[in-house]
Design an enzyme around this catalytic site. Structure first.
Site: not given
Ligand SMILES: [Zn+2]
Length: 395
Positions: A76, A141-142, A107, A74, A170, A368
């Site tokens: 995003d 995805e997030e 990520d 992903h 990932e 994150h």
């Molecule tokens: Zn991810």
């Protein structure tokens, strides 16, 4: 056209698109352009659904016939929080002391950047791929994950696409690059138990029916025994009570209702159905036991409601895929990776219905977080691992 062989440059280009879900901010076009010198055919289907934003996705394919490898991921990213807390602006892809900073660095724009560089290096050295590689990249995805991987897989299948194996990029490594490949995931299921009583004055309990002792007994019944001892591949299944709700602000009122919610992470000794049956049995037993203990006329009446969608458990058993990736990690890092099923759920749970899937990417420690970052040397190492994998898997 120059081939995108430098993972750090690829990653910087991607980080500079502030693609916080549901924004794409040019990330998918940047990726499609990056793949162009490799002769990739790219399509960008946009999916919509009620009450969720429209999401752009990318399906890019390289090569013609032969074995078909999917790389899934992903573009995003999660929000940056307070940008002033960051050492560098979160979408600048600044490098300091050999470390690149930016939201999505690990990520998982980093994983995508490395896979593209690995493909480019492979093609540069060996000429056209002996098969096909397709990148299945979502921008969702997030976020709610409604208009992303699930629909993209269906969309591709409707066009006659099928795959022999998939890697999800990932961040899977807990400490250092090469630690861990994920070959499956535990399932996840959530539920809520509610006991309904009768409201009343605490001084006149015989006129009321307090649901609190009942919900406590039921909660105790849920966690009184282990579910299993785990397997060679999986940790033991585990139930956590996540909240107990009565919502009663008064000290002199017996409440009318009490409930609790729980989440279970379960291994492949269970299915969602067998586990739901087990939960009902445990609750029935606890209610019977509570009835005898407190000398009630009848066991408490309870209701169970299952919340959200169940994530099924899965385990990949594709020897060629797992062994080729493990050997590639070992060839580059000198150490054999651990095969694991730990952690939360990922989009691999959807891909497993189409082809065998494993997950391997960067080190996850700063994902994150403020100052999400990746050593440039890790980008180089992951690129070499992916390149080796591509060579051997197609070889
Ligand atoms: Zn991810």
């Amino acid at each position: 056209m120059t081939l995108p062989t430098d993972p750090a440059k690829n990653l910087a280009d991607l980080i500079r698109c502030p693609s916080v879900t549901p924004e794409d901010a040019g990330a998918l076009d940047t990726l499609a352009q990056m793949l162009e010198p490799l002769g990739a055919k790219s399509e960008k289907p946009v999916f919509s659904d009620e009450n969720t934003p429209d999401i752009a996705n990318l399906y890019a394919t390289i090569g013609e016939d032969g074995p078909h490898l999917m790389f899934a991921g992903h573009t995003d990213v999660v929000p940056v929080g307070d940008p002033d807390q960051w050492k560098f602006p979160p979408f600048a892809a600044e490098i300091a002391d050999g470390v690149m900073y930016g939201r999505g660095a690990v990520d998982m724009k980093g994983g995508i950047a490395c896979f593209v560089a690995a493909l480019a290096r492979h093609v540069e050295k060996n000429g056209p791929l002996k098969g096909r590689a397709s990148l299945l990249i979502t921008g969702d995805e997030e976020g709610p994950a409604i208009n992303g991987t699930v629909k993209l897989l269906e969309w591709a299948r409707e066009r006659g696409e099928s795959w022999d194996a998939a890697i999800v990029g990932e961040p899977t490594n807990p400490e250092k690059l090469g630690d861990m490949i994920k070959i499956g995931r535990r399932g996840s299921m959530s539920g809520r138990v509610t006991v309904t009583g009768r409201q009343g004055h605490v001084a006149y309990p015989h006129l009321a029916d307090n649901p609190v002792p009942g919900i406590l007994a039921l909660g105790q019944g849920l966690i009184a025994h282990i579910f299993d001892e785990g397997t060679d591949e999986f940790q033991p299944s585990n139930l956590e009570i996540t909240t107990v709700d009565v919502g009663n602000p008064a000290v002199n009122v017996i409440p009318a209702k009490a409930s609790l919610a729980f989440n279970i992470r379960f291994n492949d000794t269970w299915t969602a159905e067998s586990l739901q049956e087990e939960i009902h049995n445990r609750l029935d037993e606890a209610a019977e036991h509570d009835c005898a203990e407190r000398g009630l006329e009848a066991p408490v009446d309870y209701e169970v409601e299952w919340i959200g969608r169940v994530s099924p458990v899965f385990l990949t058993r594709d020897e060629k895929l797992i062994e080729t990736l493990s050997a590639s990690v070992e060839a580059v890092t000198g150490e054999r990776p651990k095969l694991s099923t730990s952690g939360g759920t990922s989009d691999a749970r959807f891909i497993k219905d189409y082809c065998p899937v494993v997950e391997f990417g960067l080190v996850g420690q700063t994902m994150h977080m403020v100052d999400e970052r990746v050593p440039v040397s890790d980008l180089e190492t992951l690129t070499r691992i992916y390149e080796r994998f591509i060579q051997d898997w197609f070889g």
